[in-house]
Design an enzyme around this catalytic site. Sequence first.
Site, PDB file in Angstrom:
ATOM      1  N   PHE A 162       0.811  -1.113  -0.184  1.00 20.48           N
ATOM      2  CA  PHE A 162      -0.170   0.141   0.031  1.00 20.48           C
ATOM      3  C   PHE A 162       0.746   1.041  -0.036  1.00 20.48           C
ATOM      4  N   LEU A 182       6.415 -10.069  -2.791  1.00 21.55           N
ATOM      5  CA  LEU A 182       4.945 -10.308  -3.105  1.00 21.55           C
ATOM      6  C   LEU A 182       4.239 -11.397  -2.184  1.00 21.55           C
ATOM      7  N   ASP A 220      13.102 -11.427  -1.081  1.00 19.80           N
ATOM      8  CA  ASP A 220      12.802 -11.411   0.398  1.00 19.80           C
ATOM      9  C   ASP A 220      13.793 -10.642   1.083  1.00 19.80           C
ATOM     10  N   GLU A 232       5.617  -7.303   7.476  1.00 21.88           N
ATOM     11  CA  GLU A 232       4.100  -7.834   7.558  1.00 21.88           C
ATOM     12  C   GLU A 232       3.402  -6.617   8.491  1.00 21.88           C
ATOM     13  N   THR A 276       6.308   2.898  12.691  1.00 21.14           N
ATOM     14  CA  THR A 276       4.840   3.287  13.115  1.00 21.14           C
ATOM     15  C   THR A 276       4.563   3.836  14.405  1.00 21.14           C
ATOM     16  N   ASP A 277       3.481   4.589  14.811  1.00 23.60           N
ATOM     17  CA  ASP A 277       3.167   5.270  15.872  1.00 23.60           C
ATOM     18  C   ASP A 277       2.744   4.025  16.869  1.00 23.60           C
ATOM     19  N   GLU A 278       2.489   2.779  16.526  1.00 21.58           N
ATOM     20  CA  GLU A 278       2.177   1.752  17.354  1.00 21.58           C
ATOM     21  C   GLU A 278       3.331   1.304  18.003  1.00 21.58           C
ATOM     22  N   TYR A 305       2.792  -7.510  16.159  1.00 23.98           N
ATOM     23  CA  TYR A 305       3.112  -6.486  15.181  1.00 23.98           C
ATOM     24  C   TYR A 305       4.036  -5.318  15.721  1.00 23.98           C
ATOM     25  N   LYS A 340       8.012  -4.192  15.091  1.00 24.68           N
ATOM     26  CA  LYS A 340       8.349  -2.945  14.347  1.00 24.68           C
ATOM     27  C   LYS A 340       9.297  -2.117  15.234  1.00 24.68           C
ATOM     28  N   ASN A 397      -2.523   5.240   8.032  1.00 22.93           N
ATOM     29  CA  ASN A 397      -2.593   5.810   6.534  1.00 22.93           C
ATOM     30  C   ASN A 397      -4.008   5.209   6.033  1.00 22.93           C
ATOM     31  N   TYR A 426     -15.155  -3.467  15.860  1.00 18.48           N
ATOM     32  CA  TYR A 426     -14.520  -4.197  16.979  1.00 18.48           C
ATOM     33  C   TYR A 426     -15.081  -3.588  18.133  1.00 18.48           C
ATOM     34  N   ARG A 467     -10.808  -6.700  19.342  1.00 18.71           N
ATOM     35  CA  ARG A 467      -9.543  -7.427  19.136  1.00 18.71           C
ATOM     36  C   ARG A 467      -8.822  -7.509  20.391  1.00 18.71           C
ATOM     37  N   PRO A 468      -8.168  -8.638  20.873  1.00 15.17           N
ATOM     38  CA  PRO A 468      -7.440  -8.725  21.988  1.00 15.17           C
ATOM     39  C   PRO A 468      -6.319  -7.828  22.109  1.00 15.17           C
TER      40      PRO A 468
HETATM   41  P1  NAD Z   1       1.449  -3.579   3.183  1.00 18.54           P
HETATM   42  O1  NAD Z   1       1.159  -4.745   4.048  1.00 18.54           O
HETATM   43  O2  NAD Z   1       0.197  -3.022   2.316  1.00 18.54           O
HETATM   44  O3  NAD Z   1       2.644  -3.838   2.337  1.00 18.54           O
HETATM   45  C1  NAD Z   1       4.107  -4.693   2.524  1.00 18.54           C
HETATM   46  C2  NAD Z   1       4.721  -5.048   1.353  1.00 18.54           C
HETATM   47  O4  NAD Z   1       5.949  -5.588   1.899  1.00 18.54           O
HETATM   48  C3  NAD Z   1       3.868  -5.848   0.537  1.00 18.54           C
HETATM   49  O5  NAD Z   1       4.159  -5.381  -0.805  1.00 18.54           O
HETATM   50  C4  NAD Z   1       4.598  -7.220   0.608  1.00 18.54           C
HETATM   51  O6  NAD Z   1       4.698  -8.082  -0.407  1.00 18.54           O
HETATM   52  C5  NAD Z   1       6.049  -6.751   1.093  1.00 18.54           C
HETATM   53  N1  NAD Z   1       6.927  -7.733   1.887  1.00 18.54           N
HETATM   54  C6  NAD Z   1       6.314  -8.267   3.040  1.00 18.54           C
HETATM   55  N2  NAD Z   1       7.208  -8.966   3.459  1.00 18.54           N
HETATM   56  C7  NAD Z   1       8.304  -8.948   2.745  1.00 18.54           C
HETATM   57  C8  NAD Z   1       9.834  -9.557   2.769  1.00 18.54           C
HETATM   58  N3  NAD Z   1      10.135 -10.260   3.639  1.00 18.54           N
HETATM   59  N4  NAD Z   1      10.622  -9.157   1.890  1.00 18.54           N
HETATM   60  C9  NAD Z   1      10.200  -8.205   0.655  1.00 18.54           C
HETATM   61  N5  NAD Z   1       9.122  -7.663   0.690  1.00 18.54           N
HETATM   62  C10 NAD Z   1       8.056  -8.031   1.619  1.00 18.54           C
HETATM   63  O7  NAD Z   1       1.841  -2.508   4.141  1.00 18.54           O
HETATM   64  P2  NAD Z   1       1.632  -0.967   4.231  1.00 18.54           P
HETATM   65  O8  NAD Z   1       0.665  -0.892   4.964  1.00 18.54           O
HETATM   66  O9  NAD Z   1       2.064  -0.518   2.945  1.00 18.54           O
HETATM   67  O10 NAD Z   1       2.876  -0.606   5.326  1.00 18.54           O
HETATM   68  C11 NAD Z   1       4.279  -0.088   4.805  1.00 18.54           C
HETATM   69  C12 NAD Z   1       5.217   0.069   5.798  1.00 18.54           C
HETATM   70  O11 NAD Z   1       4.662   1.183   6.562  1.00 18.54           O
HETATM   71  C13 NAD Z   1       5.337  -1.048   6.914  1.00 18.54           C
HETATM   72  O12 NAD Z   1       6.561  -1.242   7.371  1.00 18.54           O
HETATM   73  C14 NAD Z   1       4.394  -0.627   7.998  1.00 18.54           C
HETATM   74  O13 NAD Z   1       4.728  -1.172   9.412  1.00 18.54           O
HETATM   75  C15 NAD Z   1       4.530   0.837   8.008  1.00 18.54           C
HETATM   76  N6  NAD Z   1       3.364   1.668   8.489  1.00 18.54           N
HETATM   77  C16 NAD Z   1       2.040   1.402   8.130  1.00 18.54           C
HETATM   78  C17 NAD Z   1       0.956   2.347   8.440  1.00 18.54           C
HETATM   79  C18 NAD Z   1      -0.599   1.941   7.923  1.00 18.54           C
HETATM   80  O14 NAD Z   1      -1.441   2.428   8.324  1.00 18.54           O
HETATM   81  N7  NAD Z   1      -0.619   1.123   7.036  1.00 18.54           N
HETATM   82  C19 NAD Z   1       1.032   3.292   9.390  1.00 18.54           C
HETATM   83  C20 NAD Z   1       2.489   3.543   9.691  1.00 18.54           C
HETATM   84  C21 NAD Z   1       3.544   2.788   9.369  1.00 18.54           C
HETATM   85  P1  TYD Z   2      -6.314  -1.554  11.297  1.00 19.55           P
HETATM   86  O1  TYD Z   2      -6.675  -0.778   9.942  1.00 19.55           O
HETATM   87  O2  TYD Z   2      -6.319  -2.824  11.220  1.00 19.55           O
HETATM   88  O3  TYD Z   2      -5.059  -0.850  11.662  1.00 19.55           O
HETATM   89  P2  TYD Z   2      -4.537  -0.665  13.262  1.00 19.55           P
HETATM   90  O4  TYD Z   2      -4.960  -1.762  13.975  1.00 19.55           O
HETATM   91  O5  TYD Z   2      -2.832  -1.065  12.981  1.00 19.55           O
HETATM   92  O6  TYD Z   2      -4.560   0.626  13.826  1.00 19.55           O
HETATM   93  O7  TYD Z   2      -7.509  -1.004  12.281  1.00 19.55           O
HETATM   94  C1  TYD Z   2      -7.969   0.513  12.605  1.00 19.55           C
HETATM   95  C2  TYD Z   2      -8.901   0.315  13.763  1.00 19.55           C
HETATM   96  O8  TYD Z   2     -10.086  -0.181  13.280  1.00 19.55           O
HETATM   97  C3  TYD Z   2      -8.434  -0.416  14.841  1.00 19.55           C
HETATM   98  O9  TYD Z   2      -8.919   0.288  16.008  1.00 19.55           O
HETATM   99  C4  TYD Z   2      -9.366  -1.763  14.858  1.00 19.55           C
HETATM  100  C5  TYD Z   2     -10.225  -1.237  14.057  1.00 19.55           C
HETATM  101  N1  TYD Z   2     -11.081  -2.371  13.033  1.00 19.55           N
HETATM  102  C6  TYD Z   2     -12.321  -2.864  13.409  1.00 19.55           C
HETATM  103  O10 TYD Z   2     -13.169  -2.180  14.366  1.00 19.55           O
HETATM  104  N2  TYD Z   2     -12.794  -3.776  12.520  1.00 19.55           N
HETATM  105  C7  TYD Z   2     -12.219  -4.506  11.301  1.00 19.55           C
HETATM  106  O11 TYD Z   2     -12.666  -5.513  10.683  1.00 19.55           O
HETATM  107  C8  TYD Z   2     -10.797  -4.160  11.509  1.00 19.55           C
HETATM  108  C9  TYD Z   2      -9.755  -4.888  10.341  1.00 19.55           C
HETATM  109  C10 TYD Z   2     -10.219  -3.098  12.264  1.00 19.55           C
END
Ligand code: NAD
Ligand code: TYD
Length: 340
Positions: free
Chosen positions: A11, A35, A59, A84, A125-127, A153, A157, A183, A210, A276-277
């Site tokens: 993403f 992938l 990988d 992941e 991540t802020d997590e 997770y 991170k 995001n 949830y 969610r636990p």
């Molecule tokens: P995503 O799950 O959509 O994409 C992850 C990508 O990494 C995928 O294309 C997957 O194929 C690839 N990948 C997974 N394992 C791999 C490996 N071993 N080697 C090479 N490629 C691999 O994730 P995203 O939401 O785009 O998040 C991207 C980054 O941003 C992550 O590091 C995540 O922790 C961080 N992040 C995400 C958010 C969010 O809201 N999505 C917020 C803050 C930080």
């Molecule tokens: P998510 O998109 O999984 O991001 P994160 O847990 O990393 O913040 O979830 C965003 C919020 O939405 C989180 O509080 C969990 C909640 N949620 C639901 O209520 N139902 C769902 O099916 C999912 C996937 C998440």
Amino acid sequence: MKIIITGGAGFIGGNFCHYMVKKYPEDQMICIDKLTYAGNMETLAPVLDKDNFTFYKADISDREAIDEIFQKEQPDIIVNFAAESHVDRSILDPEVFLRTNIIGTGVMLDACRKYGIKRYHQVSTDEVYGDLPLDRPDLFFTEETPIHTSSPYSASKASADLLVQAYARTYKLPCTISRCSNNYGPYHFPEKFIPLTIANVLNDKKIPVYGKGENVRDWLYVEDHCRAIDLIIRKGREGEVYNIGGHNERTNLEVVKTVLKELGKGEDFISYVTDRPGHDMRYAIDPTKIHKELGWLPETTFDEGIKRTVKWYLENREWWEHIISGDYQNYYDTMYKNRG
Ligand code: NAD
Ligand code: TYD
């Protein structure tokens, strides 16, 4: 300049590839992605035929493969998105999170040491800060907030962040870390909350909220995140952490209602399911540092971002229908089967 972007078929990495290929035609973008279920070549379709874009399927925890790519490409900058990324999956099966998010980061850092680079940027991540209580809206995560994780997770991170900081100090590797809030936007995998909400409504399915839906997330439109990372790798100070977020806090229920309104649907789509636990209550970023040092501010309001996102999912049904018709369906059935 040669820039390696790992996780570019996902993403945020995908959006970053689109952004960088277009903005810097003189620079070479090299995407590395394993992938996994979350990686999708269709996400890279807009850049695949561009002269300044190259793709490697590999990988990040595969030392030999990464070494070979570094030897061949001699990159200047690394932006590590590969991970992941889904909390619920980390609760079902943590191991691959440790392998990719921790070992993978270590392998990337070792390659950087061996070949020499100008900058390694870790997308975190802020997590990693854990969560904030709902009854203290005055509290925010700053870069000084102690790491205190809740899920496998976020623990993986946080471990990666610690490794990056150790390599920066011990080996003087030029590193930066960014910790961004949630995001949303185009190409978001439909297991995450906002795209799942949109996809379910478009398929006439209920939205699983949830608990009571009162948890708060601080939402940022993905392009604003991409812009922030671009600024950090070019102008951010080595060894520093930058929080990224834009005071866009919403409860999950507010998010669902905004999306439903945009789709012209009623609240009867909402279905409350088992929580969610260990569910983090509230995330909220204080972005003062990146604003003051690098002049970054988010440009897209939540309402505008949701409008654009819903429009994108309506216009790109093929992209997400393809995903939810495959393996993802097995995950969905397992995850939501016993939630009520
Ligand atoms: P995503 O799950 O959509 O994409 C992850 C990508 O990494 C995928 O294309 C997957 O194929 C690839 N990948 C997974 N394992 C791999 C490996 N071993 N080697 C090479 N490629 C691999 O994730 P995203 O939401 O785009 O998040 C991207 C980054 O941003 C992550 O590091 C995540 O922790 C961080 N992040 C995400 C958010 C969010 O809201 N999505 C917020 C803050 C930080
Ligand atoms: P998510 O998109 O999984 O991001 P994160 O847990 O990393 O913040 O979830 C965003 C919020 O939405 C989180 O509080 C969990 C909640 N949620 C639901 O209520 N139902 C769902 O099916 C999912 C996937 C998440």
